[in-house]
Scaffold this motif. Structure first.
Motif, PDB file in Angstrom:
ATOM      1  N   UNK A 259      61.224 -45.499  65.547  1.00 18.10           N
ATOM      2  CA  UNK A 259      62.624 -44.769  65.265  1.00 18.10           C
ATOM      3  C   UNK A 259      62.687 -43.914  64.041  1.00 18.10           C
ATOM      4  N   UNK A 260      62.956 -42.679  63.997  1.00 13.65           N
ATOM      5  CA  UNK A 260      62.818 -41.676  62.961  1.00 13.65           C
ATOM      6  C   UNK A 260      63.895 -41.199  62.451  1.00 13.65           C
ATOM      7  N   UNK A 261      64.117 -41.359  61.210  1.00 14.09           N
ATOM      8  CA  UNK A 261      65.042 -40.488  60.252  1.00 14.09           C
ATOM      9  C   UNK A 261      64.695 -39.142  59.987  1.00 14.09           C
ATOM     10  N   UNK A 262      65.170 -38.079  60.633  1.00 11.13           N
ATOM     11  CA  UNK A 262      64.399 -36.646  60.489  1.00 11.13           C
ATOM     12  C   UNK A 262      64.488 -36.345  59.066  1.00 11.13           C
TER      13      UNK A 262
ATOM     14  N   UNK B 250      67.693 -51.088  62.352  1.00 14.77           N
ATOM     15  CA  UNK B 250      68.138 -51.943  63.543  1.00 14.77           C
ATOM     16  C   UNK B 250      69.472 -51.334  64.175  1.00 14.77           C
ATOM     17  N   UNK B 251      70.469 -50.783  63.488  1.00 12.83           N
ATOM     18  CA  UNK B 251      71.297 -49.991  64.555  1.00 12.83           C
ATOM     19  C   UNK B 251      70.690 -48.932  65.473  1.00 12.83           C
ATOM     20  N   UNK B 252      69.722 -48.257  65.039  1.00  8.96           N
ATOM     21  CA  UNK B 252      69.238 -47.222  65.947  1.00  8.96           C
ATOM     22  C   UNK B 252      68.571 -48.153  66.991  1.00  8.96           C
ATOM     23  N   UNK B 253      67.662 -49.118  66.781  1.00 11.80           N
ATOM     24  CA  UNK B 253      67.205 -50.025  67.986  1.00 11.80           C
ATOM     25  C   UNK B 253      68.422 -50.346  68.817  1.00 11.80           C
ATOM     26  N   UNK B 254      69.653 -51.002  68.181  1.00 11.54           N
ATOM     27  CA  UNK B 254      70.712 -51.525  69.009  1.00 11.54           C
ATOM     28  C   UNK B 254      71.111 -50.480  70.094  1.00 11.54           C
TER      29      UNK B 254
ATOM     30  N   UNK C 183      54.839 -53.464  59.234  1.00 14.12           N
ATOM     31  CA  UNK C 183      55.421 -54.788  58.678  1.00 14.12           C
ATOM     32  C   UNK C 183      54.189 -55.954  59.402  1.00 14.12           C
ATOM     33  N   UNK C 184      54.907 -57.169  59.418  1.00  8.15           N
ATOM     34  CA  UNK C 184      53.852 -58.107  59.730  1.00  8.15           C
ATOM     35  C   UNK C 184      54.253 -59.114  60.930  1.00  8.15           C
ATOM     36  N   UNK C 185      53.521 -59.690  61.182  1.00  8.64           N
ATOM     37  CA  UNK C 185      53.480 -60.836  62.313  1.00  8.64           C
ATOM     38  C   UNK C 185      54.658 -61.903  62.231  1.00  8.64           C
ATOM     39  N   UNK C 186      54.963 -62.431  60.818  1.00 12.24           N
ATOM     40  CA  UNK C 186      56.099 -63.261  60.637  1.00 12.24           C
ATOM     41  C   UNK C 186      57.463 -62.404  60.493  1.00 12.24           C
ATOM     42  N   UNK C 187      57.251 -61.010  60.857  1.00 10.31           N
ATOM     43  CA  UNK C 187      58.563 -60.343  61.077  1.00 10.31           C
ATOM     44  C   UNK C 187      58.970 -59.922  62.269  1.00 10.31           C
ATOM     45  N   UNK C 188      58.088 -60.125  63.162  1.00 12.31           N
ATOM     46  CA  UNK C 188      57.988 -59.601  64.812  1.00 12.31           C
ATOM     47  C   UNK C 188      59.142 -60.078  65.167  1.00 12.31           C
ATOM     48  N   UNK C 189      59.876 -59.354  66.137  1.00 10.66           N
ATOM     49  CA  UNK C 189      61.075 -59.549  66.552  1.00 10.66           C
ATOM     50  C   UNK C 189      61.019 -60.818  67.597  1.00 10.66           C
TER      51      UNK C 189
ATOM     52  N   UNK D 123      62.183 -57.904  61.829  1.00  6.19           N
ATOM     53  CA  UNK D 123      62.641 -56.533  62.021  1.00  6.19           C
ATOM     54  C   UNK D 123      62.813 -56.601  63.413  1.00  6.19           C
ATOM     55  N   UNK D 124      63.367 -55.254  64.094  1.00 10.90           N
ATOM     56  CA  UNK D 124      63.795 -55.006  65.099  1.00 10.90           C
ATOM     57  C   UNK D 124      62.961 -54.559  66.322  1.00 10.90           C
ATOM     58  N   UNK D 125      61.556 -54.508  65.973  1.00 15.06           N
ATOM     59  CA  UNK D 125      60.738 -53.972  66.715  1.00 15.06           C
ATOM     60  C   UNK D 125      59.501 -55.135  66.849  1.00 15.06           C
ATOM     61  N   UNK D 126      58.623 -54.767  67.794  1.00 15.06           N
ATOM     62  CA  UNK D 126      57.596 -55.730  67.881  1.00 15.06           C
ATOM     63  C   UNK D 126      56.329 -55.271  66.931  1.00 15.06           C
ATOM     64  N   UNK D 127      55.634 -56.142  66.177  1.00 17.87           N
ATOM     65  CA  UNK D 127      54.705 -55.771  65.005  1.00 17.87           C
ATOM     66  C   UNK D 127      53.339 -56.130  65.417  1.00 17.87           C
ATOM     67  N   UNK D 128      53.381 -56.793  66.786  1.00 15.26           N
ATOM     68  CA  UNK D 128      52.074 -57.603  67.364  1.00 15.26           C
ATOM     69  C   UNK D 128      51.069 -56.209  68.026  1.00 15.26           C
ATOM     70  N   UNK D 129      50.066 -56.677  68.096  1.00 12.21           N
ATOM     71  CA  UNK D 129      49.158 -55.617  68.858  1.00 12.21           C
ATOM     72  C   UNK D 129      49.566 -55.362  69.994  1.00 12.21           C
ATOM     73  N   UNK D 130      50.038 -56.409  70.723  1.00 10.09           N
ATOM     74  CA  UNK D 130      50.498 -56.222  72.301  1.00 10.09           C
ATOM     75  C   UNK D 130      51.811 -55.026  72.202  1.00 10.09           C
TER      76      UNK D 130
END
Ligand code: GDP
Length: 427
Positions: free
Chosen positions: A73-76, A133-137, A223-229, A238-245
């Motif tokens: 998600x990108x803030x222009x 997070x509101x952008x992902x919502x 970010x890191x795995x411990x902040x994965x959604x 965080x509101x996205x997946x941080x994993x390699x998957x």
């Protein structure tokens, strides 16, 4: 050639930027796959020190394409500012591209993030208030705006109409804010479209052509795995997946094409924001780690929470991500510490735990430490493994055993060249 995913094994800020910058030297395409301007990589190379919040880390390399993938998600405004800074410094050598499927952060996303954080008081998540997070919502709610929409004005106007209809109830009743109107948002979007049009592409072709050409590709996680959604310390995630998957969907890379997963950790642990962190220290040890390691947020300047290396979280993350390699950064920060502690398990009321439980349990566990002999000599700037003191090698060997994955990179300072490469693992 291989596709390499670079991801964080802890709470974020592990030093991924440096690893990405080092590996991007031979790379033809770097794709960022998650998050927005809430994250930031610090890169120190021959051109200077750069804090990249949105632009992928291959931007300094001529011949490298840098794609902001559909999972982002990108803030222009933030992106344009970053492009300006890189241009002024004269170091935008790689090509920058934005997927037409990436989502746009709009002004009301940032406003809602701030208002929610303020209304939570002591229970605030500690977000960076960047509207992520509101952008992902809105994305999940199917009223979001993509970069592809920006260059389709009629479609964009319809989509903004749907968004404004849905969001306005909450703006008035929850937040006491004026209702949003389509025309000013549309105008702002069209202005962004004018400037960003040359960068907006169909990421599908970019990625597929690199795969077809067997080019070296890096996928860059934030970010890191411990902040994965899904797998992090929910709700302090965080509101996205941080994993390699997550890189498969967020970048558009088929799973079987990822051949290398490099998990990045520091030789100690840090976190920004709220949520459990079992090895957190308070007092002198934390202060020393923070000062020596310059542990202040790249995006917000906030002091980071600091503590000893959490081997339980690192092993959990290494297994979850299917790491083939570990890159351990900032070994030099521990040079003056005596003793050095390593968390090898958690204890919950006398019960030993070897994996990461859910957040309520994680909040009450205590770390089980092994005490490691200190080396008390500078390893800063070392580039060969045999330059490291025996005690530092024993520390690294224990980390490698705990994670069950070969350590192939060791960071000994902030510069690109402050790195030891141990292909195949520690000797
Ligand atoms: P990222 O979000 O994972 O890229 O992490 P950061 O951008 O917060 O990077 C961590 C910080 O540590 C940056 O300022 C890097 O320049 C610095 N850094 C990275 N590797 C090393 C290292 O091995 N030693 C030292 N002293 N600093 C490092």
């Amino acid at each position: 050639m291989s596709v390499t995913a670079i991801i964080g094994l802890h709470w974020g800020d592990e030093g991924k930027g440096k690893v990405i910058d080092a590996l991007a030297q031979d790379t033809k395409l770097v794709v960022r796959y998650n998050g927005g301007a809430n994250a930031g990589h610090t890169i120190v190379n021959e051109f200077g020190t750069f804090r990249l919040h949105l632009v992928p880390g291959g931007i300094f390399n001529p011949g490298c394409r840098n794609l902001i993938g559909p999972g982002c998600v990108v803030n222009p405004d933030v992106l344009l500012q970053e492009i300006r800074e890189l241009n002024e410094a004269g170091h935008r050598r790689g090509e920058l591209l934005i997927s037409n499927r990436a989502h746009v952060t709009l002004d009301h996303h940032i406003l809602v993030d701030r208002l929610e954080e303020e209304s939570q008081g002591l229970h605030a998540h500690g977000t960076t208030k960047q509207g992520i997070w509101p952008t992902y919502v809105d994305k999940v709610g199917r009223i979001g705006v993509t970069f592809g929409d920006l260059v389709e004005p009629a479609y964009l106007e319809k989509q903004l109409g749907a968004m404004v209809r849905r969001v306005n109830g909450a703006m008035a009743s929850l937040y006491g804010q004026p209702r949003l109107q389509v025309p000013p948002i549309l105008e702002r979007c069209l202005r962004w479209a004018d400037t960003l049009r040359p960068y907006i592409v169909d990421g599908f072709e970019v990625v597929q052509s690199a795969l077809d050409a067997e080019a070296a590709v890096l996928v860059e996680g934030h970010l890191g795995t411990m902040r994965d959604l899904d797998w992090g310390i929910y709700p302090y995630v965080t509101s996205s997946t941080t994993l390699a998957g997550g890189a498969c969907a967020g970048a558009g890379i088929p799973p079987r094409r990822i051949t290398r997963v490099v998990g990045v950790v520091k030789a100690y642990t840090t976190a920004v924001g709220a949520g459990a962190m079992p090895t957190e220290e308070r007092g002198q040890i934390a202060d020393c780690l923070r000062e020596v390691g310059h542990e202040y947020g790249a995006t917000t300047g906030r002091p980071r929470r600091c503590g000893w290396f959490d081997g339980v979280a690192a092993r959990f993350a290494a297994r979850l991500n299917g790491c083939t390699d570990i890159a351990i950064m900032k070994l030099d920060v521990l040079d003056s510490f005596d003793p050095i502690r390593l968390c090898v398990a958690y204890d919950e009321g006398g019960k030993r735990i070897d994996t990461v439980p859910t957040a309520p349990i994680l909040e009450r566990v205590r770390p089980v430490y092994e005490e490691m002999a200190a080396w008390k000599r500078p390893v800063a700037g070392a580039t060969r493994y045999d330059q490291l003191p025996d005690e530092a090698r024993r520390f690294l060997t224990r980390v490698q055993d705990l994670c069950g994955v070969p350590i192939t990179w060791i960071g000994t300072g902030p510069r690109r060249e402050d790195m030891i490469h141990t292909p195949g693992g520690l000797p």
